[in-house]
Every structure is written in C-alpha cells, then in structure tokens.
Design a protein around this motif. Structure first.
Motif, PDB file in Angstrom:
ATOM      1  N   GLU A 134       0.941  -1.156  -0.078  1.00 14.16           N
ATOM      2  CA  GLU A 134       0.057  -0.044  -0.037  1.00 14.16           C
ATOM      3  C   GLU A 134       0.880   1.191  -0.169  1.00 14.16           C
ATOM      4  O   GLU A 134       2.054   1.196   0.263  1.00 14.16           O
ATOM      5  N   ARG A 136       0.390   5.976   0.061  1.00 10.80           N
ATOM      6  CA  ARG A 136      -0.361   7.180  -0.253  1.00 10.80           C
ATOM      7  C   ARG A 136       0.619   7.753  -1.299  1.00 10.80           C
ATOM      8  O   ARG A 136       1.647   8.131  -1.345  1.00 10.80           O
ATOM      9  N   GLU A 138       0.748  11.638  -2.997  1.00  8.03           N
ATOM     10  CA  GLU A 138       0.539  12.965  -2.967  1.00  8.03           C
ATOM     11  C   GLU A 138       0.686  13.461  -4.353  1.00  8.03           C
ATOM     12  O   GLU A 138       2.062  13.314  -4.874  1.00  8.03           O
ATOM     13  N   ALA A 143      -4.666  14.015  -3.160  1.00  9.95           N
ATOM     14  CA  ALA A 143      -3.992  12.645  -2.847  1.00  9.95           C
ATOM     15  C   ALA A 143      -4.689  11.437  -3.006  1.00  9.95           C
ATOM     16  O   ALA A 143      -5.961  11.160  -3.240  1.00  9.95           O
ATOM     17  N   PHE A 144      -4.045  10.117  -3.108  1.00 15.76           N
ATOM     18  CA  PHE A 144      -4.450   8.986  -3.241  1.00 15.76           C
ATOM     19  C   PHE A 144      -4.179   7.947  -2.181  1.00 15.76           C
ATOM     20  O   PHE A 144      -2.710   8.058  -2.101  1.00 15.76           O
ATOM     21  N   ASP A 145      -4.954   6.949  -1.659  1.00 16.22           N
ATOM     22  CA  ASP A 145      -4.243   5.925  -1.216  1.00 16.22           C
ATOM     23  C   ASP A 145      -4.620   4.746  -1.891  1.00 16.22           C
ATOM     24  O   ASP A 145      -5.919   4.292  -2.425  1.00 16.22           O
ATOM     25  N   HIS A 160       4.385  14.779  -8.326  1.00 15.65           N
ATOM     26  CA  HIS A 160       3.589  13.574  -7.204  1.00 15.65           C
ATOM     27  C   HIS A 160       4.965  13.006  -6.317  1.00 15.65           C
ATOM     28  O   HIS A 160       6.289  13.256  -6.927  1.00 15.65           O
ATOM     29  N   TRP A 162       5.591   9.236  -3.906  1.00 17.52           N
ATOM     30  CA  TRP A 162       4.900   7.877  -3.414  1.00 17.52           C
ATOM     31  C   TRP A 162       5.428   7.815  -1.727  1.00 17.52           C
ATOM     32  O   TRP A 162       6.773   7.942  -1.643  1.00 17.52           O
ATOM     33  N   VAL A 165       3.360   2.545   2.842  1.00 16.59           N
ATOM     34  CA  VAL A 165       2.843   2.025   3.824  1.00 16.59           C
ATOM     35  C   VAL A 165       3.587   0.878   4.252  1.00 16.59           C
ATOM     36  O   VAL A 165       4.070   0.079   3.552  1.00 16.59           O
ATOM     37  N   GLN A 215      -8.097  13.020  -3.611  1.00 15.32           N
ATOM     38  CA  GLN A 215      -8.674  13.766  -2.720  1.00 15.32           C
ATOM     39  C   GLN A 215      -8.141  15.180  -2.283  1.00 15.32           C
ATOM     40  O   GLN A 215      -6.756  15.133  -2.270  1.00 15.32           O
ATOM     41  N   ILE A 223      -0.096  18.442   5.016  1.00 20.05           N
ATOM     42  CA  ILE A 223       0.727  17.357   5.453  1.00 20.05           C
ATOM     43  C   ILE A 223       1.880  17.902   6.528  1.00 20.05           C
ATOM     44  O   ILE A 223       2.931  17.040   6.539  1.00 20.05           O
TER      45      ILE A 223
END
Length: 411
Positions: A134, A136, A138, A143-145, A160, A162, A165, A215, A223
């Motif tokens: 996984e 996030r 930005e 943003a995307f998860d 962007h 990366w 997680v 998002q 952040i």
C-alpha cells in the motif's frame, strides 16, 4: 479522462484575476494535452510554478536496452530482482529497474519501502499498477491511497511522490511492489469504449463510478510542511541518453503543494482491476475483450477471474496465434494461469511473446482446459506495435529456458 471536475478555490471565469484573502494574486497554470487542442486543466498556484533556483543532472537507473535477437520468447522472473537490503533503501521513483522498452513505452519494476522524492515525468503519462502493498500518493491535484490491484494513471508533468505504507501495516503484509508502464504519449481508456463526447459507453467493461479521483486540493500545511520549504523535483525528460531519456533535478524555493484549486478534464485517477467486468462468450474471446487502457502504439489489457466459454465444444484456453503486428508482454499477478501450466511461470513472472513467433498454450493445456467453467487468474498484459528490447532488469531475470517449454512434456 474527459469528465469535468473542480476542486478547491477557483475564480468564476478562467484566465481572470484570482486573489487570496490578503489580496495577493494566484498564478494560473494550464496543463494540457496536444498543445492547446485536447483535454486540459487549470491549476491555481500560490507561487509562480516556473521558479527554480538550481538544477543538476539526475543520473537515471540504467536505461540501455538490448535487442531480443535471436528472436525467442522469454520468461522473466521479476521476483528474483533485488534482495532485502536493496528493498530497504528503495523508493518508487529512483529505483525502478527497466525490464522492457522501445520508442513508445518503457516497462519497469520496483519493490520499495522508502518515501520517494517529488517527481514528474516530462515525456508521457504513467500507468502504475500496484502488485502488492500500500502507499499514499500525493500530487498537486490531491492525494490517493493505493493498494494491490490499483492502476494509477498520472498525466504527463504531474508533480507527485510515493509514500509506502510499511509492510507491517499493509493489509497484505507485503512491501510496496509497482509495475510501472511509462508512455511517450498519453494513456486513456480505449476509444471504442467512449462516446464522441468522452463518456464511457454501455458496452465498456467499466464506467465512471469505478474511477477514484484525487482527494484534495492538498496544500503543504495539510501534510505538516511549510509553504516556503525549498524542494527538489526529479524530472524525467527527453534527451540524448539511452532510449532518449535523461533526468534533471530542479530546486524550487517553495513546496510543490501550493495549488489552492483546479478544474478541467485532465487529472490523475485510480482504477482497481477488480472493478473490471470481464467480457465472455460461448467461444474464446480475443485479447481486445480484455483491454483497459491504450497509448500510442501500445495497449494495456487485464485478465481477471471469470467464467469461460460455454459452447458445448469450446476450448477455453487461447488458440495458438502469431503476433504479426505486436509483441505481447504478460505480467502474471495472481491465480493459476491455465495456458502456461508446465512452463515454470507463476505469480511475479513475465512472458514475452515477440512478433513473428507463433505462441499459445503449453503442451497439454489445450486439452486439459476442456470442460473448465471458470479461470482464477489475474494478469496485466501490454501489447506493443513496435518490437520490445530487453532492459537491464529483463536480462537479469531471464530464466533462459522458456523458449524450449513447448518441447517439454506437461508438468
């Protein structure tokens, strides 16, 4: 993706004054395709987006390629690339390893645990498939998860980064693994799926409801950063390096997350492979039935768990076929791929079936598939209309024996 979206604080009319509460002027940027003649978005920045204070060379990972000559089909074992030590230091941007490439598209692979620097691809769009783990992501749009099974489409020149997680916290307990398809063009849904105005049609295997949008807007203070933070941006762009690709690092005197609002029809989005609705029939359906995206001189398809052919005399695995116009690259993600049984191919494998060579099921698979009602397989396929060369990672993980697999008895 020609569907109008609006996020954040924008003026009532484009190309007009747009001021913050303190009266300062926001700076409008048009990000568009094909000059000023196709989809675009307008982004409103706090700072002048062109401002840089320094630049230096970014030494990209090896982009050299080797022709597939003599012509042979190949089995590449991506999971053999890297070790725990290299993964512990890797990020998605700087540590991609080139597997295959030509003048239209480059396919890379990376397993990463570290945050990436800020990055943009100045050559073409990127389609990043998350194999495992996984992250996030930005972007200046928001943003995307993302997690296993997600395709992230990033338009050319999108700043962007990366943020993986940790494997301990990821739902699948795995490090972030990304299969990156970098175009020298734009990547979009197939034209035959779209109306003349860009809506996904009824026969398309997915629709707008299946797409996840950014998002946002996302600002530096959201952040925990300062808007005035000096930031380095890694840029991949055209040049005289191997494959026509070189890198530069720009330093800008402000944080890249300074977009207070944007609107338009060009933006990143996510589509999960599990939302693809397979097209099936009484007899075997050809690969275009599995198509999900397209770029210039290549297409992207996915093969998902599905019911298979229901004609009483059907043979569910593919018939043998010669790739007259294309090289076929299949990345096996999960499941049990019926046509390749006995070849050594498993999850994490790539098969390269080059144009000019007839290929199809391994010995015994053709007959063994008769009577099957469903296939449990997940794979991502890239078909290119110019020959693919092998990158350094492709050479490093080639099993060296796949070309003879049709001559061996079924395992």
């Amino acid at each position: 993706m020609a569907h109008y979206q609006s996020r954040g604080f924008i003026p009532p009319k484009r190309h007009t004054q747009h001021r913050a509460a303190d009266g300062s002027l926001h700076f409008e940027e048009l990000m568009g395709e094909e000059g000023f003649s196709s989809d675009s978005s307008l982004l409103y920045h706090r700072y002048i987006p062109s401002t840089i204070t320094a630049s230096r060379v970014w030494d990209l990972p090896d982009q050299a390629t080797t022709p597939n000559h003599p012509l042979v089909p190949r089995h590449l074992r991506l999971h053999d690339l890297g070790d725990d030590a290299s993964i512990a230091e890797a990020d998605v941007v700087r540590h991609r390893r080139l597997v295959l490439g030509n003048g239209d598209v480059r396919i890379s692979y990376v397993v990463a645990t570290q945050p990436s620097p800020w990055y943009r691809n100045g050559i073409g769009d990127e389609c990043c498939f998350v194999e495992a783990g996984e992250a996030r992501v930005e972007t200046v749009f928001g943003a995307f998860d993302v997690a296993a099974g997600d395709y992230l489409i990033l338009p050319r020149a999108t700043n962007h980064r990366w943020l993986p997680v940790s494997a301990a916290d990821a739902a699948d307990g795995l490090a972030l693994a990304v299969y990156a398809i970098e175009a020298n063009s734009h990547i979009a849904p197939p034209r035959r799926y779209l109306s003349r105005y860009g809506q996904l049609l009824e026969h398309a295997p997915y629709c707008e409801r299946d797409l996840r949008l950014p998002q946002g807007p996302l600002l530096a203070e959201d952040i925990g950063a300062s808007p005035d933070d000096e930031t380095e941006i890694h840029i991949k762009h055209r040049g005289n390096g191997p494959g026509g690709v070189v890198g530069t690092i720009h330093t800008q005197p402000h944080h890249p997350l300074d977009v207070v609002g944007w609107d338009g029809c060009l933006y990143p989005y996510v589509f999960n492979v599990r939302d693809f609705e397979p097209i099936t029939g009484r007899i075997h359906q050809p690969p275009p039935a599995h198509q999900v995206f397209e770029g210039h001189n290549f297409v992207i398809c996915n093969f998902v768990p599905r019911k298979v052919d229901y004609h009483p005399l059907s043979i569910p695995v593919p018939y043998y076929h010669s790739n007259v116009d294309s090289d076929e690259v299949m990345f096996y993600v999960a499941g049990d791929y019926e046509a390749r049984k006995g070849s050594g191919i498993a999850a994490g494998s790539i098969s390269l079936h080059p144009g000019g060579h007839a290929h199809g099921p391994q010995p015994g698979a053709y007959e063994a598939s008769i009577g099957a009602e469903a296939f449990d397989e997940l794979a991502v396929m890239v078909d290119t209309f110019r020959p693919l060369d092998l990158g350094e990672a492709g050479l490093a993980c080639d099993d060296g024996i796949y070309a003879g697999s049709w001559s061996r008895p079924r395992a």
